[in-house]
Design a protein around this motif. Structure first.
Motif, PDB file in Angstrom:
ATOM      1  N   ARG A   9      -2.823  -2.474  -2.613  1.00  0.00           N
ATOM      2  CA  ARG A   9      -3.386  -1.378  -1.821  1.00  0.00           C
ATOM      3  C   ARG A   9      -4.695  -0.859  -2.402  1.00  0.00           C
ATOM      4  O   ARG A   9      -5.263   0.109  -1.889  1.00  0.00           O
TER       5      ARG A   9
ATOM      6  N   GLY B  31       0.433   6.535   2.515  1.00  0.00           N
ATOM      7  CA  GLY B  31       1.284   6.208   1.365  1.00  0.00           C
ATOM      8  C   GLY B  31       0.606   5.257   0.389  1.00  0.00           C
ATOM      9  O   GLY B  31       1.242   4.451  -0.281  1.00  0.00           O
ATOM     10  N   LEU B  32      -0.740   5.354   0.290  1.00  0.00           N
ATOM     11  CA  LEU B  32      -1.488   4.384  -0.518  1.00  0.00           C
ATOM     12  C   LEU B  32      -1.370   4.637  -2.016  1.00  0.00           C
ATOM     13  O   LEU B  32      -1.356   3.696  -2.803  1.00  0.00           O
ATOM     14  N   VAL B  33      -1.348   5.904  -2.411  1.00  0.00           N
ATOM     15  CA  VAL B  33      -1.383   6.198  -3.842  1.00  0.00           C
ATOM     16  C   VAL B  33      -0.432   7.323  -4.178  1.00  0.00           C
ATOM     17  O   VAL B  33      -0.198   8.203  -3.361  1.00  0.00           O
ATOM     18  N   TYR B  34       0.090   7.259  -5.394  1.00  0.00           N
ATOM     19  CA  TYR B  34       0.922   8.358  -5.834  1.00  0.00           C
ATOM     20  C   TYR B  34       0.064   9.547  -6.225  1.00  0.00           C
ATOM     21  O   TYR B  34       0.396  10.680  -5.924  1.00  0.00           O
TER      22      TYR B  34
ATOM     23  N   THR C 133      -2.995   3.105  -7.914  1.00  0.00           N
ATOM     24  CA  THR C 133      -2.275   2.497  -6.800  1.00  0.00           C
ATOM     25  C   THR C 133      -1.812   1.083  -7.160  1.00  0.00           C
ATOM     26  O   THR C 133      -2.028   0.618  -8.267  1.00  0.00           O
ATOM     27  N   THR C 134      -1.143   0.424  -6.224  1.00  0.00           N
ATOM     28  CA  THR C 134      -0.759  -0.962  -6.490  1.00  0.00           C
ATOM     29  C   THR C 134      -1.977  -1.857  -6.288  1.00  0.00           C
ATOM     30  O   THR C 134      -2.885  -1.514  -5.527  1.00  0.00           O
TER      31      THR C 134
ATOM     32  N   GLN D 103      -0.207  -1.176 -12.175  1.00  0.00           N
ATOM     33  CA  GLN D 103      -1.014  -0.460 -11.196  1.00  0.00           C
ATOM     34  C   GLN D 103      -2.481  -0.794 -11.363  1.00  0.00           C
ATOM     35  O   GLN D 103      -2.924  -1.236 -12.419  1.00  0.00           O
TER      36      GLN D 103
ATOM     37  N   ARG E  93      -2.619   9.822   0.591  1.00  0.00           N
ATOM     38  CA  ARG E  93      -1.244   9.839   0.111  1.00  0.00           C
ATOM     39  C   ARG E  93      -0.251  10.028   1.258  1.00  0.00           C
ATOM     40  O   ARG E  93       0.644   9.215   1.457  1.00  0.00           O
ATOM     41  N   GLU E  94      -0.434  11.093   2.045  1.00  0.00           N
ATOM     42  CA  GLU E  94       0.579  11.443   3.049  1.00  0.00           C
ATOM     43  C   GLU E  94       0.609  10.432   4.207  1.00  0.00           C
ATOM     44  O   GLU E  94       1.647   9.890   4.529  1.00  0.00           O
TER      45      GLU E  94
END
Lengths: 381, 381
Positions: A278, A250-253, A274-275, A206, A246-247
């Motif tokens: 992203r 969907g970029l980050v947990y 994040t990845t 990450q 996030r919602e």
């Protein structure tokens, strides 16, 4: 709590604070290391505390009936530790391991870099220290540091739960009343006033992004407005960062913004993991949302942030450990303890206009950003 | 809580449990995704729960006055989620990121491998799922899974804190009384009965060691003896693992042993994180201490373990969230709820002889060991 955290440690000896706090448990007063551990376990003490930032603290949670004995043991731990030569090696070995473990905890490592990048004073120091200075510590250096920094000057004792006030005053007086000495002087926080970016290249899965900027010091009258402004950004599921980053995308947990304070200075600290793919978009949207906050907040957003804060305030009031920590922190940063009622009234009194006014005077700008991972990012201008 | 965790997920779809639990928050009843988040924030709900092991659970902590509205919203979330096609992509993206993040969390990753190595039944599954199965999930598959596994059959609702029992029965009846359907059948746990070792080669700074072995199932009469035996090993500062491995030898920063249960089976699970150089010695001493426990415990050791357990029991009783979790767990594993008093009496009734007897019948043996890090280890024979 005493002012014996890494911030007030001698130059080149940051790690001494944590090693010394641990060494205090390796025998004190009449007890050897083993005996002390057994005595604390015998009280059912769930040990808390540690050395970090400006403070070194000792204590824990236990049943009310054992408070007197716990005060007695802590007077030994704090005032009369044995600091035996033979225990130094295993304690330093543990400190070195904790430092090494940082390599396997990239989010935590990123925050160490972020704090170091932002604060130009000792406030940027990590409690973990550095391996070369840890290895150089001697038992004599610990004893010297104990004599200099473990003092009643600025020390705070907080107790929450079931106890009798007169009894407590007597018990504390008997164990700590004859304690004398002056403590280390607390340095003024110094920090970066211009934008700054640092990247730590590491082959992680990450990308870990941290961002901080100056806000208001703990004693500032905008305190509640600033807290609610951050509540609009981060906290609940409907808060802006969660919704936008996030919602929707969907970029980050996980993504968050929260206030972070030292004595005399406050910042807002943000984190996103994040990845690598992203990560640039995540940083872009984060910065955009921080700036957009200054354009205004809706009454409903403010109301939700308020309910969230008040709700967690009530829950904090139920936990004796959380209440004891809050008392210490109020006394340290504000010089006095706020009642839960005072905080509630402060939170209830903030209007949307007060938030906008506050943000006009203290806009989100001059970011210090640190990323750790495979990808170097560009901070939006 | 419903029996909708990864253990009861359809073959090749473990990750569906977590994705579905998240999707239930993306709009339900009359609310769209945004509206639902705002409604929950408006109650000051600090969301808890998630899908793991045998369970999927929903809920959180909030002020007592909002309980009725929270039940209403949760009836929508659990019984009438919209599961909209458009939200699937960001939710799956998050699940993939969470899975990817495991690569940066070596201790957590080691436990995923350990569980998978020990359980040969579905109980070894990770809640994170696998990337290929996550990517294959469709909104239809989620709707089908929701219809099959979100059912009142075996569902448990627990509430702790300030509420009126008659009012609660009425409110729950109104929201859930007409809920029908049968749930998935729970598989029997199957596990490895012989010693087993797996090494996961990874270029981490620390070596992460996990060890597990069969103990007693949740409903076993030795329950309190087993819990106290582990308390002698792990828990306080004077407990054996802490003393022998951390204090005396400085081998590891953290080391622990704790009971871990599924329905119908229980294990002891141990963890140690250390440097690659010290990892073999750490494993050797860990195994030695586990075996030495069967040789007997001193009355003082037992007494300290007992005080520690009773102390944390009292503290658990103070936290409504912890109490609600304990109620669910008791009901799920034991089929009934124990009062704090029953637990206290159970803990108080254990003698050193009962522990030795228990360990004679259930010795520490046939270890499943997993290490993750740069060094492959040898499990002592």
């Amino acid at each position: 709590m005493m002012r014996a955290g890494p911030v007030t440690a001698p130059e080149g000896r940051e790690g001494v604070s944590k090693v010394l706090a641990e060494m205090c448990y390796r025998g004190a007063g009449e007890y050897d290391s083993r005996g002390l551990s057994e005595a604390l376990d015998g009280l059912g003490l769930q040990r808390g505390g540690g050395a970090a930032g400006e403070m070194a603290s000792f204590g824990g949670a236990l049943l009310a009936d054992n408070l007197g004995k716990a005060l007695e043991l802590h007077a030994d731990i704090i005032r009369r530790p044995k600091l035996p030569d033979a225990e130094l090696e295993p304690v330093v070995a543990l400190a070195l391991q904790d430092l090494e473990a940082l390599e396997d905890a990239p989010a935590r490592k990123m925050f160490v870099h972020l704090k170091r990048a932002y604060y130009t004073s000792q406030h940027g120091r990590s409690a973990l220290g550095k391996s070369e200075t840890l290895e150089r510590l001697s038992a004599d250096a610990l004893r010297e540091d104990h004599a200099r920094r473990y003092s009643p000057d600025g020390a705070i004792l907080s107790v929450a739960g079931r106890f009798d006030w007169d009894w407590l005053k007597g018990a504390v007086g008997a164990r700590f009343g004859d304690w004398t000495g002056s403590g280390p002087s607390a340095p003024e926080p110094e920090y970066r006033v211009a934008s700054h970016y640092e990247h730590v290249e590491q082959e992680t899965a990450q990308e870990h992004i941290g961002l901080t900027y100056a806000s208001i010091p703990p004693r500032h009258p905008d305190r509640y407005a600033a807290r609610l402004a951050i509540g609009v950004l981060s906290g609940g599921m409907g808060a802006r960062l969660f919704t936008e980053i996030r919602e929707k995308r969907g970029l980050v947990y996980s993504v968050s913004a929260s206030p972070s304070e030292v004595r005399g200075h406050g910042t807002i600290m943000c984190y996103a993991g994040t990845t690598p793919e992203r990560s640039q978009e995540t940083l872009d949207v984060l910065v955009q949302e921080l700036r957009r906050l200054g354009e205004g907040v809706e009454a409903e957003e403010l109301e939700r942030a308020r309910v969230g804060l008040l709700s967690s305030l009530v829950m904090q009031g139920e936990s004796t450990s959380a209440r004891a920590r809050a008392i210490t922190s109020d006394y340290f940063y504000l010089g006095r303890v706020r009642s839960l009622r005072e905080i509630r009234e402060g939170v209830e009194g903030v209007t949307p206009e007060a938030i906008v006014d506050h943000l006009a005077r203290h806009p989100a700008e001059n970011f210090t950003v640190t990323s750790l991972g495979p990808r170097k990012l560009t901070v939006p201008a």
